[in-house]
Design a protein around this motif. Structure first.
Motif, PDB file in Angstrom:
ATOM      1  N   PRO A 262     -20.157 -78.847 -42.587  1.00 47.73           N
ATOM      2  CA  PRO A 262     -19.153 -78.708 -41.529  1.00 47.73           C
ATOM      3  C   PRO A 262     -19.732 -79.121 -40.180  1.00 47.73           C
ATOM      4  O   PRO A 262     -20.931 -78.974 -39.939  1.00 47.73           O
ATOM      5  N   VAL A 263     -18.887 -79.619 -39.308  1.00 39.87           N
ATOM      6  CA  VAL A 263     -19.334 -80.056 -37.994  1.00 39.87           C
ATOM      7  C   VAL A 263     -19.591 -78.853 -37.087  1.00 39.87           C
ATOM      8  O   VAL A 263     -20.484 -78.867 -36.257  1.00 39.87           O
TER       9      VAL A 263
ATOM     10  N   CYS B 228     -17.101 -70.065 -40.512  1.00 42.45           N
ATOM     11  CA  CYS B 228     -17.889 -68.847 -40.747  1.00 42.45           C
ATOM     12  C   CYS B 228     -17.515 -67.767 -39.748  1.00 42.45           C
ATOM     13  O   CYS B 228     -17.401 -66.595 -40.093  1.00 42.45           O
ATOM     14  N   GLU B 229     -17.311 -68.152 -38.503  1.00 45.67           N
ATOM     15  CA  GLU B 229     -16.938 -67.187 -37.472  1.00 45.67           C
ATOM     16  C   GLU B 229     -15.576 -66.567 -37.794  1.00 45.67           C
ATOM     17  O   GLU B 229     -15.346 -65.391 -37.521  1.00 45.67           O
ATOM     18  N   HIS B 230     -14.691 -67.342 -38.387  1.00 42.20           N
ATOM     19  CA  HIS B 230     -13.363 -66.842 -38.752  1.00 42.20           C
ATOM     20  C   HIS B 230     -13.479 -65.695 -39.760  1.00 42.20           C
ATOM     21  O   HIS B 230     -12.813 -64.671 -39.636  1.00 42.20           O
ATOM     22  N   HIS B 231     -14.353 -65.859 -40.764  1.00 41.13           N
ATOM     23  CA  HIS B 231     -14.530 -64.814 -41.776  1.00 41.13           C
ATOM     24  C   HIS B 231     -15.114 -63.541 -41.166  1.00 41.13           C
ATOM     25  O   HIS B 231     -14.707 -62.428 -41.512  1.00 41.13           O
ATOM     26  N   PHE B 232     -16.078 -63.698 -40.260  1.00 39.10           N
ATOM     27  CA  PHE B 232     -16.648 -62.515 -39.606  1.00 39.10           C
ATOM     28  C   PHE B 232     -15.618 -61.825 -38.727  1.00 39.10           C
ATOM     29  O   PHE B 232     -15.601 -60.604 -38.620  1.00 39.10           O
TER      30      PHE B 232
END
Length: 58
Positions: A34-35, A40-44
């Motif tokens: 991913p760029v 990942c921040e969305h899941h956290f």
């Protein structure tokens, strides 16, 4: 400021380890990456809001 940049980013300048343009093989091997790290921040963020809504749930 220029002294600081040269000290901290020495690997990314023209004569550094990562200063050369990437080859087609390098682009192909990193095509899946991913760029940004926004996914990942969305899941956290989801986990954080879930724990705030139901702090005793497991």
């Amino acid at each position: 400021m220029l002294k600081c940049v040269r000290k901290q980013l020495v690997d990314f300048l023209n004569d550094g380890k990562f200063g050369n343009p990437a080859s087609d093989e390098d682009f192909a091997s990193s095509d899946f990456a991913p760029v940004t790290n926004l996914s990942c921040e969305h899941h956290f963020g989801d986990l954080d809001s879930s724990q705030k809504r139901r702090p005793n749930a497991s």
